[in-house]
Enzyme design. Structure first.
Site, PDB file in Angstrom:
ATOM      1  N   LYS A   1       3.220   0.981  -1.583  1.00 41.99           N
ATOM      2  CA  LYS A   1       2.950   0.086  -0.451  1.00 41.99           C
ATOM      3  C   LYS A   1       4.234  -0.187   0.332  1.00 41.99           C
ATOM      4  O   LYS A   1       4.234  -0.209   1.568  1.00 41.99           O
ATOM      5  CB  LYS A   1       2.361  -1.242  -0.953  1.00 41.99           C
ATOM      6  CG  LYS A   1       0.922  -1.118  -1.411  1.00 41.99           C
ATOM      7  CD  LYS A   1       0.438  -2.355  -2.155  1.00 41.99           C
ATOM      8  CE  LYS A   1      -0.875  -2.047  -2.864  1.00 41.99           C
ATOM      9  NZ  LYS A   1      -1.371  -3.119  -3.706  1.00 41.99           N
TER      10      LYS A   1
ATOM     11  N   GLN B   1      -0.686  -8.873  -6.203  1.00 43.66           N
ATOM     12  CA  GLN B   1      -0.997  -7.660  -6.974  1.00 43.66           C
ATOM     13  C   GLN B   1      -1.755  -8.024  -8.251  1.00 43.66           C
ATOM     14  O   GLN B   1      -1.325  -8.880  -9.011  1.00 43.66           O
ATOM     15  CB  GLN B   1       0.315  -6.929  -7.313  1.00 43.66           C
ATOM     16  CG  GLN B   1       0.141  -5.622  -8.025  1.00 43.66           C
ATOM     17  CD  GLN B   1      -0.517  -4.554  -7.155  1.00 43.66           C
ATOM     18  OE1 GLN B   1      -0.190  -4.392  -5.985  1.00 43.66           O
ATOM     19  NE2 GLN B   1      -1.472  -3.837  -7.719  1.00 43.66           N
TER      20      GLN B   1
ATOM     21  N   ASP C   1      -5.818  -7.392   1.791  1.00 43.97           N
ATOM     22  CA  ASP C   1      -6.620  -6.644   0.808  1.00 43.97           C
ATOM     23  C   ASP C   1      -8.115  -6.777   1.116  1.00 43.97           C
ATOM     24  O   ASP C   1      -8.919  -6.017   0.591  1.00 43.97           O
ATOM     25  CB  ASP C   1      -6.380  -7.203  -0.609  1.00 43.97           C
ATOM     26  CG  ASP C   1      -5.230  -6.499  -1.311  1.00 43.97           C
ATOM     27  OD1 ASP C   1      -5.015  -5.309  -1.030  1.00 43.97           O
ATOM     28  OD2 ASP C   1      -4.557  -7.142  -2.139  1.00 43.97           O
TER      29      ASP C   1
END
Ligand code: NAP
Length: 266
Positions: free
Chosen positions: A45, A89, A112
């Site tokens: 990422k 995460q 997300d």
């Protein structure tokens, strides 16, 4: 177009778009684990973001940070108008409630797409639909079968396919084999996300015009493999590796830009 080439071209367009913005888009990744898979995802990422000119900061917290303290950190980022996106995460340590954390991230910064109130779509389903559109896939009235019903892939993908006016069927571990065969034989689009190596194989029949979207990632001694055996007799099959994983990574960058434009508008 091959997914690798498609992603390359999309990234070039993002680089151009971002270089013309007055304020650099930025996001924060929070990590509360030392999981090798998470480390690899985060590294990817950061690399992707740097490549297109997005600023990213990794905030790594000790594994024993309390839930309350993590929620406070999330709130700080939620209230910081210089930061446009936030990823926490997963997985989180057992003493932290993942659902609570997902709901704590501001829907506006939730790149997300996990928050139920977020207008941003989860990365994997979004990446798949964007790619299929670029391939001029015909959705309207077509039979789409989604195998797997997770909250991050199967369900949101089924929802997006429905939005494109497909006839959508979701199959799962309780679906009978004979029913699965029937649905698959009749499907125009088959998306599989179950984490079972080469589950779709020559024992099923397919429409020669069908598209198979292989989301699965299975680590084997021979390397990464999908949920579908390579080279099935269909018109389009996404590869693993070099397929949906790349589309997912691209979507995160696009989602950040979407969040950025919302923020600037507000
Ligand atoms: P998940 O949470 O692991 O759930 C698996 C789903 O598959 C469940 O809905 C389960 O059904 C279903 N399932 C399991 N065995 C089955 C079988 N034999 N027949 C039919 N359905 C079956 O799913 P996920 O998180 O979506 O992950 C699925 C796969 O996609 C994994 O390999 C993961 O690594 C991969 N993935 C890849 C990306 C990417 O970017 N490429 C992104 C996310 C996930 P029940 O609900 O009945 O248990």
């Amino acid at each position: 177009m091959e997914i690798k080439e498609y992603v390359k071209q999309q990234k070039e367009a993002l680089i151009k778009e971002i270089s013309e913005l007055k304020v650099t888009p930025s996001f924060v990744i929070m990590q509360v684990n030392d999981d090798p898979a998470s480390n690899a995802y985060i590294k990817g990422k950061i690399k992707d973001a740097n490549e297109v000119g997005i600023q990213v900061e990794l905030k790594k917290f000790p594994i024993d940070i309390s839930e309350a303290d993590l929620l406070k950190e999330i709130e700080k980022v939620n209230n910081d108008s210089r930061i446009h996106g936030l990823i926490v995460q997963m997985p989180l340590p057992k003493h932290i409630n993942e659902e609570k954390v997902k709901l704590a991230v501001s829907p506006k910064k939730d790149i997300d797409g996990f928050h139920p109130l977020s207008s941003i779509n989860p990365c994997t389903p979004k990446g798949i639909i964007d790619y299929l559109k670029s391939e001029h896939t015909d959705f309207v009235g077509k039979n789409a079968v989604v195998i797997g019903r997770s909250n991050i892939v199967g369900k949101p993908l089924a929802h997006l396919l429905l939005k494109e006016n497909c006839n959508v069927t979701i199959l799962h571990s309780k679906t009978k084999r004979e029913d699965m065969e029937r649905y698959i034989a009749n499907a125009d689009i088959i998306a599989i996300a179950i984490g079972r190596c080469e589950f779709l194989d020559d024992s099923f029949s397919y429409k020669p015009t069908a598209t198979i979207v292989d989301v699965g990632i299975n680590r084997t001694e021979e390397g990464l493999k999908g949920d579908a055996k390579r080279g099935l007799p269909v018109a389009l099959q996404t590869p693993v590796p070099g397929g949906v994983g790349l589309l997912t990574r691209l979507s995160l960058l696009k989602n950040l830009l979407e969040a950025y434009h919302h923020e600037i508008k507000d």
